[in-house]
Write an enzyme that holds these catalytic residues in place. Structure first.
Site, mmCIF file in Angstrom:
data_model
loop_
_atom_site.group_PDB
_atom_site.id
_atom_site.type_symbol
_atom_site.label_atom_id
_atom_site.label_comp_id
_atom_site.label_asym_id
_atom_site.label_seq_id
_atom_site.Cartn_x
_atom_site.Cartn_y
_atom_site.Cartn_z
ATOM 1 N N LYS A 97 0.835 -1.212 0.000
ATOM 2 C CA LYS A 97 0.000 0.000 0.000
ATOM 3 C C LYS A 97 0.870 1.263 0.000
ATOM 4 O O LYS A 97 0.625 2.185 -0.775
ATOM 5 C CB LYS A 97 -0.919 0.035 1.243
ATOM 6 C CG LYS A 97 -1.871 -1.154 1.342
ATOM 7 C CD LYS A 97 -2.830 -1.003 2.509
ATOM 8 C CE LYS A 97 -2.175 -1.016 3.872
ATOM 9 N NZ LYS A 97 -1.637 -2.324 4.289
ATOM 10 N N ARG A 103 -9.604 0.811 8.524
ATOM 11 C CA ARG A 103 -9.118 -0.501 8.950
ATOM 12 C C ARG A 103 -10.111 -1.218 9.845
ATOM 13 O O ARG A 103 -9.830 -2.321 10.307
ATOM 14 C CB ARG A 103 -7.849 -0.285 9.744
ATOM 15 C CG ARG A 103 -6.580 -0.846 9.134
ATOM 16 C CD ARG A 103 -5.446 -0.414 10.054
ATOM 17 N NE ARG A 103 -4.245 -1.142 9.834
ATOM 18 C CZ ARG A 103 -3.194 -0.672 9.178
ATOM 19 N NH1 ARG A 103 -3.247 0.505 8.599
ATOM 20 N NH2 ARG A 103 -2.102 -1.393 9.094
ATOM 21 N N ARG A 154 11.989 -5.624 4.649
ATOM 22 C CA ARG A 154 11.632 -4.209 4.528
ATOM 23 C C ARG A 154 12.554 -3.311 5.362
ATOM 24 O O ARG A 154 12.849 -3.607 6.510
ATOM 25 C CB ARG A 154 10.185 -4.047 5.008
ATOM 26 C CG ARG A 154 9.605 -2.705 4.751
ATOM 27 C CD ARG A 154 8.137 -2.790 4.520
ATOM 28 N NE ARG A 154 7.378 -2.854 5.764
ATOM 29 C CZ ARG A 154 6.057 -2.800 5.796
ATOM 30 N NH1 ARG A 154 5.359 -2.725 4.689
ATOM 31 N NH2 ARG A 154 5.424 -2.861 6.935
ATOM 32 N N ARG A 179 11.409 -1.158 11.052
ATOM 33 C CA ARG A 179 10.370 -0.649 11.945
ATOM 34 C C ARG A 179 10.166 -1.594 13.131
ATOM 35 O O ARG A 179 10.232 -2.801 12.965
ATOM 36 C CB ARG A 179 9.065 -0.523 11.159
ATOM 37 C CG ARG A 179 8.776 0.886 10.734
ATOM 38 C CD ARG A 179 7.659 0.958 9.752
ATOM 39 N NE ARG A 179 6.494 0.169 10.140
ATOM 40 C CZ ARG A 179 5.409 0.036 9.394
ATOM 41 N NH1 ARG A 179 5.347 0.629 8.229
ATOM 42 N NH2 ARG A 179 4.398 -0.691 9.793
ATOM 43 N N ARG A 232 0.006 -8.639 13.789
ATOM 44 C CA ARG A 232 -0.666 -7.684 12.899
ATOM 45 C C ARG A 232 -1.572 -8.404 11.908
ATOM 46 O O ARG A 232 -2.654 -7.927 11.565
ATOM 47 C CB ARG A 232 0.382 -6.849 12.139
ATOM 48 C CG ARG A 232 0.953 -5.735 13.001
ATOM 49 C CD ARG A 232 2.267 -5.230 12.467
ATOM 50 N NE ARG A 232 2.182 -4.572 11.187
ATOM 51 C CZ ARG A 232 3.231 -4.352 10.394
ATOM 52 N NH1 ARG A 232 4.431 -4.742 10.764
ATOM 53 N NH2 ARG A 232 3.075 -3.744 9.247
HETATM 54 P P1 ADP Z 1 1.007 -1.800 7.633
HETATM 55 O O1 ADP Z 1 -0.055 -1.484 6.632
HETATM 56 O O2 ADP Z 1 2.224 -2.354 7.009
HETATM 57 O O3 ADP Z 1 0.491 -2.632 8.786
HETATM 58 P P2 ADP Z 1 0.924 0.920 8.739
HETATM 59 O O4 ADP Z 1 2.075 1.852 8.748
HETATM 60 O O5 ADP Z 1 -0.246 1.255 7.880
HETATM 61 O O6 ADP Z 1 1.542 -0.490 8.360
HETATM 62 O O7 ADP Z 1 0.356 0.743 10.246
HETATM 63 C C1 ADP Z 1 1.199 0.475 11.335
HETATM 64 C C2 ADP Z 1 0.372 0.430 12.619
HETATM 65 O O8 ADP Z 1 -0.258 1.700 12.849
HETATM 66 C C3 ADP Z 1 -0.794 -0.568 12.644
HETATM 67 O O9 ADP Z 1 -0.365 -1.872 12.987
HETATM 68 C C4 ADP Z 1 -1.694 0.063 13.712
HETATM 69 O O10 ADP Z 1 -1.216 -0.175 15.024
HETATM 70 C C5 ADP Z 1 -1.542 1.561 13.443
HETATM 71 N N1 ADP Z 1 -2.571 2.047 12.482
HETATM 72 C C6 ADP Z 1 -2.334 2.501 11.217
HETATM 73 N N2 ADP Z 1 -3.481 2.842 10.615
HETATM 74 C C7 ADP Z 1 -4.469 2.602 11.509
HETATM 75 C C8 ADP Z 1 -5.884 2.717 11.464
HETATM 76 N N3 ADP Z 1 -6.532 3.152 10.372
HETATM 77 N N4 ADP Z 1 -6.592 2.358 12.574
HETATM 78 C C9 ADP Z 1 -5.981 1.917 13.683
HETATM 79 N N5 ADP Z 1 -4.658 1.750 13.792
HETATM 80 C C10 ADP Z 1 -3.891 2.097 12.711
#
Ligand code: ADP
Length: 248
Positions: free
Chosen positions: A45, A120, A158, A191, A202
């Site tokens: 994404k 999400r 990554r 990360r 996750r």
């Molecule tokens: P990825 O898509 O690789 O899991 P992100 O950078 O989008 O990585 O998200 C990392 C973390 O940030 C998630 O595991 C969550 O804890 C938090 N997060 C990101 N977006 C949201 C969201 N829309 N709602 C709740 N938590 C979020």
């Protein structure tokens, strides 16, 4: 064969002259769009969002990046967010919804946005619909599909630049000098939530809280397009996303 597959198989975006395609992308659909990039962690994404941002000239809104910026301010809320993210859990809906709403209110969003990592949960999906109606943006959901064995392999390789956010994958898109960002020379990092045990958590969170949003999108009757993100290169995935956009 699903509708989106049919659309994709009839398209040959590679054959279109770049300039014509750019015009098509800008003018397709009557209203500015919110392109929602949806998919499991590691499905690409962030990579696709950055490429689309450069192609379309509209902002990339990543809730993960916004939350990481918030954490960097080192206050009590930041510490709470860090704890949740480090363990692979989601941040509360109200916090994320507020961040997204504040961002959508900024003037650079009026010609469209790319949403990465949001919505999400079902609650976020429903709030997003009302926000987009209010701001006059139509929603196009791109589902980047990827199976979990590939997710784990991808995330293990990554690396990210802590300064500019550039993403690298050691197997597919390594930096020119090992461990160093091509753009600004910063040392690349893994990360905190990319450790294998956290990635499994996750994925579990994705399965329980995020995957149901797919059915919600599919039932809503709005534009929905599925793209196989296991393609060999990020450019090939992008070509498929562009295909979804010009057929609108
Ligand atoms: P990825 O898509 O690789 O899991 P992100 O950078 O989008 O990585 O998200 C990392 C973390 O940030 C998630 O595991 C969550 O804890 C938090 N997060 C990101 N977006 C949201 C969201 N829309 N709602 C709740 N938590 C979020």
């Amino acid at each position: 064969m699903g509708r989106s597959d049919r659309i994709l198989s009839t398209l040959n975006t590679e054959a279109d002259p770049e300039i014509r395609l750019h015009e098509q992308l800008q003018t397709a659909g009557s209203q500015p769009r919110a392109i929602v990039l949806f998919g499991p962690p590691g499905s690409g994404k962030g990579t696709q969002a950055k490429m689309l941002r450069d192609l379309l000239g509209i902002p990339h809104i990543s809730t993960g990046d916004m939350l990481r910026e918030r954490i960097a301010s080192n206050d009590a809320l930041g510490a709470e967010l860090r704890g949740l993210m480090k363990s692979g859990n989601l941040v509360p809906d109200e916090t994320v919804n507020r961040l997204v709403e504040e961002r959508l209110l900024r003037p650079d969003c009026k010609n469209g946005v790319i949403l990465d990592g949001y919505p999400r949960t079902l609650a976020q999906a429903s709030i997003l619909e009302s926000m987009l109606d209010r701001f006059g943006l139509t929603q196009l959901v791109i589902y980047l599909k990827l199976d979990y064995t590939k997710v784990i392999r991808r995330i293990a390789g990554r690396r990210q630049c802590p300064r500019c956010g550039a993403l690298y994958n050691l197997a597919v898109t390594p930096p020119k000098t090992s461990g160093i960002c091509d753009r600004d020379g910063e040392t690349l990092v893994i990360r905190e939530d990319d450790r294998e045990d956290v990635v499994r958590e996750r994925l579990d969170t994705y399965e329980r809280q995020t995957r149901p949003v797919l059915d919600y999108f599919a039932a809503s009757g709005r534009r929905f397009c599925e793209v196989d993100s296991a393609e060999a290169s990020a450019e090939q995935v992008l070509a498929k996303i562009r295909g979804c956009m010009v057929t609108e």
